[in-house]
Motif scaffolding. Sequence first.
Motif, PDB file in Angstrom:
ATOM      1  N   GLU A 133       0.826  -1.202   0.000  1.00  0.00           N
ATOM      2  CA  GLU A 133       0.000   0.000   0.000  1.00  0.00           C
ATOM      3  C   GLU A 133       0.860   1.252   0.000  1.00  0.00           C
ATOM      4  N   PHE A 134       0.291   2.293  -0.522  1.00  0.00           N
ATOM      5  CA  PHE A 134       0.946   3.593  -0.573  1.00  0.00           C
ATOM      6  C   PHE A 134       1.045   4.198   0.819  1.00  0.00           C
ATOM      7  N   ASP A 136      10.281   7.367  -9.519  1.00  0.00           N
ATOM      8  CA  ASP A 136       9.671   7.269 -10.841  1.00  0.00           C
ATOM      9  C   ASP A 136      10.263   8.305 -11.788  1.00  0.00           C
ATOM     10  N   TRP A 163       5.409  11.789 -12.750  1.00  0.00           N
ATOM     11  CA  TRP A 163       4.317  11.688 -11.771  1.00  0.00           C
ATOM     12  C   TRP A 163       3.105  11.034 -12.426  1.00  0.00           C
ATOM     13  N   ARG A 164       2.651   9.941 -11.812  1.00  0.00           N
ATOM     14  CA  ARG A 164       1.524   9.184 -12.364  1.00  0.00           C
ATOM     15  C   ARG A 164       0.247   9.388 -11.547  1.00  0.00           C
ATOM     16  N   GLY A 165       0.374   9.996 -10.390  1.00  0.00           N
ATOM     17  CA  GLY A 165      -0.784  10.170  -9.529  1.00  0.00           C
ATOM     18  C   GLY A 165      -0.533   9.586  -8.157  1.00  0.00           C
ATOM     19  N   GLY A 224      -0.399   7.389  -5.123  1.00  0.00           N
ATOM     20  CA  GLY A 224      -0.548   5.975  -4.859  1.00  0.00           C
ATOM     21  C   GLY A 224      -0.238   5.059  -6.009  1.00  0.00           C
ATOM     22  N   GLN A 225       0.076   5.634  -7.148  1.00  0.00           N
ATOM     23  CA  GLN A 225       0.379   4.787  -8.304  1.00  0.00           C
ATOM     24  C   GLN A 225       1.761   4.156  -8.162  1.00  0.00           C
ATOM     25  N   ALA A 226       1.898   2.953  -8.678  1.00  0.00           N
ATOM     26  CA  ALA A 226       3.188   2.267  -8.607  1.00  0.00           C
ATOM     27  C   ALA A 226       4.245   3.061  -9.367  1.00  0.00           C
ATOM     28  N   MET A 227       5.485   2.939  -8.899  1.00  0.00           N
ATOM     29  CA  MET A 227       6.581   3.666  -9.513  1.00  0.00           C
ATOM     30  C   MET A 227       7.522   2.708 -10.232  1.00  0.00           C
ATOM     31  N   ASP A 228       8.429   3.269 -11.011  1.00  0.00           N
ATOM     32  CA  ASP A 228       9.296   2.452 -11.853  1.00  0.00           C
ATOM     33  C   ASP A 228      10.392   1.716 -11.098  1.00  0.00           C
TER      34      ASP A 228
END
Length: 121
Positions: free
Chosen positions: A46-47, A98, A101-103, A105-109
């Motif tokens: 979880e974030f 990342d 920025w994807r938003g 709580g979104q998974a990062m690279d």
Amino acid sequence: QVQLVESGGGLVQAGGSLRLSCAASGRTFSTNPMGWFRQAPGKEREFVAAIRWSGRTYYADSVKGRCTISRDNAKNTVYLQMNSLKPEDTAVYYCAADTSWRGVGQAMDYWGKGTLVTVSS
């Protein structure tokens, strides 16, 4: 090769504090988002918190008011100060970074291998 290495985890009593650190190498993340996620035993990851290049921060409701994420771009390092820890905070904490920025709580690279935080009651 990008590496994220967490440190600072350990055993702490409920109500105590810990400061996690994550040092990045292989590329500079000073203009990229970084964050923290956690995974408790038997639960999904979880974030926890994230910080954008501007310094804007985001937190999960479960840690808001108790945790502070910060970064030192000169050291390519992100921190998570955790206060008033609860047994339910027990988890492996993962650093992430990342390329954009994807938003919230979104998974990062990019991911570290994690550091264990155990909070005893």
